[in-house]
Design an enzyme around this catalytic site. Sequence first.
Site, short mmCIF file in Angstrom:
data_model
loop_
_atom_site.label_atom_id
_atom_site.label_comp_id
_atom_site.label_asym_id
_atom_site.label_seq_id
_atom_site.Cartn_x
_atom_site.Cartn_y
_atom_site.Cartn_z
CE LYS A 53 -13.79 -0.55 -7.38
NZ LYS A 53 -13.13 0.56 -7.41
CE LYS A 84 -4.26 -0.95 -0.23
NZ LYS A 84 -5.12 -1.75 -0.59
CE LYS A 99 -5.04 -8.67 -4.40
NZ LYS A 99 -5.74 -8.32 -3.31
P1 TYM Z 1 -10.82 -7.05 0.63
O1 TYM Z 1 -12.22 -6.09 0.83
O2 TYM Z 1 -9.77 -6.62 0.02
O3 TYM Z 1 -11.31 -8.46 0.15
C1 TYM Z 1 -12.53 -9.01 0.66
C2 TYM Z 1 -12.42 -10.48 0.57
O4 TYM Z 1 -12.22 -11.00 -0.59
C3 TYM Z 1 -10.94 -11.78 -0.95
N1 TYM Z 1 -10.33 -11.59 -2.17
C4 TYM Z 1 -9.99 -12.27 -2.88
N2 TYM Z 1 -9.68 -13.72 -2.66
C5 TYM Z 1 -9.03 -14.48 -3.71
N3 TYM Z 1 -8.71 -13.95 -4.86
C6 TYM Z 1 -8.75 -12.53 -5.00
N4 TYM Z 1 -8.04 -12.08 -6.05
C7 TYM Z 1 -9.28 -11.83 -4.09
N5 TYM Z 1 -9.52 -10.21 -3.87
C8 TYM Z 1 -10.01 -10.29 -2.87
C9 TYM Z 1 -10.19 -11.45 0.22
O5 TYM Z 1 -9.18 -12.31 0.78
C10 TYM Z 1 -11.03 -11.15 1.33
O6 TYM Z 1 -11.28 -12.47 1.86
N6 TYM Z 1 -8.82 -6.62 5.19
C11 TYM Z 1 -9.98 -7.21 4.49
C12 TYM Z 1 -11.27 -7.00 4.94
C13 TYM Z 1 -11.35 -7.08 6.59
C14 TYM Z 1 -11.57 -8.45 7.02
C15 TYM Z 1 -11.52 -8.15 8.67
C16 TYM Z 1 -11.52 -9.76 6.80
C17 TYM Z 1 -11.32 -6.30 7.38
N7 TYM Z 1 -11.55 -6.76 8.86
C18 TYM Z 1 -11.86 -9.24 9.42
C19 TYM Z 1 -11.87 -10.85 7.40
C20 TYM Z 1 -11.96 -10.38 8.89
C21 TYM Z 1 -9.65 -6.77 3.09
O7 TYM Z 1 -9.40 -5.68 2.62
O8 TYM Z 1 -10.53 -7.62 2.04
#
Ligand code: TYM
Length: 333
Positions: free
Chosen positions: A200, A113, A197
């Site tokens: 967004k 980031k 991967k």
């Molecule tokens: P975020 O919003 O980036 O993504 C949400 C979920 O989607 C999964 N994901 C993917 N899995 C496989 N391949 C991909 N290309 C891919 N892109 C996204 C992410 O692994 C995630 O499960 N920090 C987290 C949000 C969060 C969270 C938490 C998750 C905040 N607090 C507590 C679990 C528990 C995030 O930014 O995910």
Amino acid sequence: MNKPTVVSGIRPTGYLHLGNYFGAVRNFIRMQDDFNCFFFIADIHSLTTHPTPGDLQSGVKQVLAEYLACGIDPEKSTIFIQSDVPEVTELYTFLNMNAYLGELERTTSFKDKARQQPENVNAGLLTYPVLMAADIIIHKAHFVPVGKDQEQNLEMARKFAKRFNRMYGKNIFPIPRPFTFDGKDMIKVPGLDGSGKMGKSEGNAINLYDDPREIRKKVMRAVTDSGPNEMNQEKPEAIQNLFTLMEIVSKPETAEHFNELYNKCEIRYGDMKKQLAEDIVSYTAPIRDRIIEILEDQDYLAKVAKMGAEKARESAAKTLNEVKNLIGFKKLF
Ligand code: TYM
């Protein structure tokens, strides 16, 4: 018998894409009957990129509608908005006192980031894994269904939970584990732009909300090469990504069929992409229809969010109370 507890969240930074769906949401849906589930919209986490108030609000509504459209049932699972549960930020403050600069700076997501947004390396980015740990342990989660990209953040949550238990001499928090079905590895859904991967911020996402025409266009634009020229040749990354996506969304025999053609040097990428696009569309089209329908019913969305906030706050307040007692915030006067 008590069901094990599950917590997971998604940032409301736009539409849910296939990475979110196959990495996370599909597992949420499958877990609802056998686990005590908390699924939330991580709106506080999304502030690290400074969304406008309008974008924040529409993002939250969109993800809420998308959760429901994918099949998360608010009667079975607790669906809530992170900022509706202020207990989380209170626990985050406490956990921050036991989180060290060195370990936070070393996390790959922070380093990524900081590279992606060098003009905005804020403290929220640095302590992102602490807030995530608070989200998870405030409900005493046993499992966290997330994609491969969240592995390190989850490892940090485990570390902070263990550290707190040790510091205060009590196993107040279970140590949360990643969750996947059938003992499979956490998954990474690839992008179709040749590397890495789907995401967004990577700008290569196929969204559940995209209409079929858009999906076909995106898939047909996927990066390929001039084709294999030796039998059973190893696949370059861009081609492997196309196959990986097909293995995720298509029937096993479809992926196998194109794999054979590849190995015989007879593959036509155009045919493969057409098939892949149709398989994605048949997955997403019914979900898209439901998203549109649900977004029209703002009263229903408000009702779901209110019900979720109440349930989540009840669970969070209970843990926070125990935490405050352990820390020593007893009523003195
Ligand atoms: P975020 O919003 O980036 O993504 C949400 C979920 O989607 C999964 N994901 C993917 N899995 C496989 N391949 C991909 N290309 C891919 N892109 C996204 C992410 O692994 C995630 O499960 N920090 C987290 C949000 C969060 C969270 C938490 C998750 C905040 N607090 C507590 C679990 C528990 C995030 O930014 O995910």
